[in-house]
Design a protein around this motif. Structure first.
Motif, short mmCIF file in Angstrom:
data_model
loop_
_atom_site.label_atom_id
_atom_site.label_comp_id
_atom_site.label_asym_id
_atom_site.label_seq_id
_atom_site.Cartn_x
_atom_site.Cartn_y
_atom_site.Cartn_z
N ASN A 1 41.09 42.05 31.19
CA ASN A 1 40.80 42.03 32.63
C ASN A 1 39.31 41.84 32.86
O ASN A 1 38.47 42.55 32.30
CB ASN A 1 41.27 43.34 33.27
N ASP B 1 44.88 44.66 44.54
CA ASP B 1 45.35 46.04 44.68
C ASP B 1 45.66 46.68 43.33
O ASP B 1 45.53 47.90 43.16
CB ASP B 1 46.61 46.09 45.56
N LYS B 2 46.05 45.85 42.37
CA LYS B 2 46.34 46.36 41.03
C LYS B 2 45.10 46.39 40.14
O LYS B 2 45.17 46.79 38.97
CB LYS B 2 47.42 45.49 40.37
N GLY B 3 43.96 45.96 40.69
CA GLY B 3 42.72 45.99 39.94
C GLY B 3 42.47 44.79 39.05
O GLY B 3 41.56 44.82 38.22
N TYR B 4 43.23 43.72 39.22
CA TYR B 4 43.04 42.53 38.40
C TYR B 4 41.96 41.63 39.02
O TYR B 4 42.04 41.27 40.20
CB TYR B 4 44.35 41.76 38.25
N GLU B 5 40.98 41.24 38.23
CA GLU B 5 39.83 40.49 38.72
C GLU B 5 40.06 38.99 38.54
O GLU B 5 39.62 38.39 37.57
CB GLU B 5 38.57 40.94 37.98
#
Length: 353
Positions: free
Chosen positions: A209, A289-293
């Motif tokens: 990520n 929202d899931k923190g994936y960049e």
């Protein structure tokens, strides 16, 4: 997925279709042309969906046989770590095939890792190059093959010959190790992937990520026709049987599945981009929202010049033969030009039959 279609065909044969099921553009003609699917034309407001999504749910007779569920697009994945090591700037919307080549060579020279990985594939591979060059696999109404047209043949030739570069793996290597595996293990810097793969890739390679991103497909620098931009787009629809026991209830539920409310729920899951216009941001936001960049806005921008997935009623007959011919070209058992002529003949004969 193959098991799904095997079971669906068995249920169609025994007249025991489920009330609601998915219908893919690969299968739409077979089921619609054999009067298995219910006509959904009256419950689909085409203005609410992408043109491609509606087209992929339309049968040979022009009727709509499913409620558009989603739409997809092809993205350009790049490994930021390898770009940084090679001191190559990240791809942007100005990139062309020339930039793809030069970046690939520089990355290979400085890191010893592969650049762009051009594996043999139609939807996620050479079809995009064909349409970027202004060519076509089939003519507009799907009644004529156009492999031997100059714009198409030149693009196929270009894509196949990418493998001659030292910075591109061979098809034999791809057979042993897929492009995604090479990419996420740091062995390759760039490859094309469908947006439908992204949520799984984010989950499977969570430790990567922030170390990779998605860009627009590089455009053709000197297209035979058009502006050099294109990205293949496909879709799935919700359908019901024409003679289903609960057809009336099923049609009511299909209306809901095609509504803005239901499609937003799908988008927020991250699984697929809703077919409903204006809900693309729900899909993009789900990753944040899931923190994936990931810069997924680039993918959404490609819908402006998306090209309908190549399909016609005879595709189930010609597609596997064309795929094998591409592999024969890579293997050297036929020349590129011989292969292109062969693919033209395969598709033409399938349509005549």
């Amino acid at each position: 997925m193959d098991e799904y279609w095997t079971k669906l065909e068995a249920s169609a044969t025994s007249n025991s279709m489920p009330d609601i099921f998915w219908m893919h553009s690969n299968q739409i003609y077979k089921y619609a042309d054999n009067d298995i699917l219910a006509d959904c034309s009256d419950i689909v407001d085409a203005a609410n969906y992408s043109e491609v999504s509606v087209a992929n749910a339309t049968g040979s007779d022009g009727k709509i046989y499913g409620v558009p569920k989603d739409k997809d697009i092809v993205g350009f994945l790049y490994n930021k770590e390898l770009f940084d090591k090679a001191e190559v700037e990240y791809p942007d919307d100005t990139w062309t095939w020339d930039d793809l080549e030069s970046a690939s060579q520089q990355i290979y020279d400085k890191t010893g890792k592969y650049g762009y990985m051009a594996y043999s594939h139609d939807q996620i591979g050479y079809w995009n190059f064909v349409y970027q060059n202004g060519g076509q696999i089939l003519n507009d109404d799907g009644t004529k093959a156009e492999y031997t047209e100059a714009a198409t043949a030149d693009a196929i030739r270009y894509y196949v010959e990418i493998q001659k570069n030292d910075w591109c793996p061979t098809q034999e290597q791809f057979a042993n190790t897929g492009a995604a595996e090479m990419f996420f293990s740091g062995e390759g810097a760039m490859y094309y992937a469908g947006n439908w793969d992204l949520i799984n890739l984010c989950t499977t390679y969570g430790d990567m990520n922030g170390k990779w991103d998605v860009a627009m497909l590089p455009k053709c620098p000197d297209p035979a026709n058009g502006d050099g931009r294109a990205s293949i787009s496909n879709s799935v629809s919700y359908a019901t049987a024409a003679k289903g026991k609960n057809k009336e209830l099923a049609m009511d539920f299909l209306k809901f599945l095609g509504s803005e409310e239901a499609q937003k729920i799908q988008g927020e899951s991250g699984a697929a981009i809703p077919a409903y216009n204006g809900l693309e941001d729900a899909w993009v936001q789900s990753f944040a929202d899931k923190g994936y960049e990931l810069t997924l806005e680039n993918l959404i921008g490609e819908f402006e010049y998306s090209v309908k997935y190549v399909n016609n009623p005879s595709r189930p007959s010609w597609e596997p033969k064309v795929e094998q011919t591409m592999l024969d070209i890579y293997a050297g058992s036929v020349t590129i030009d011989e292969g292109i002529e062969k693919m033209q003949s395969i598709v033409t004969e399938a349509m005549e039959e």
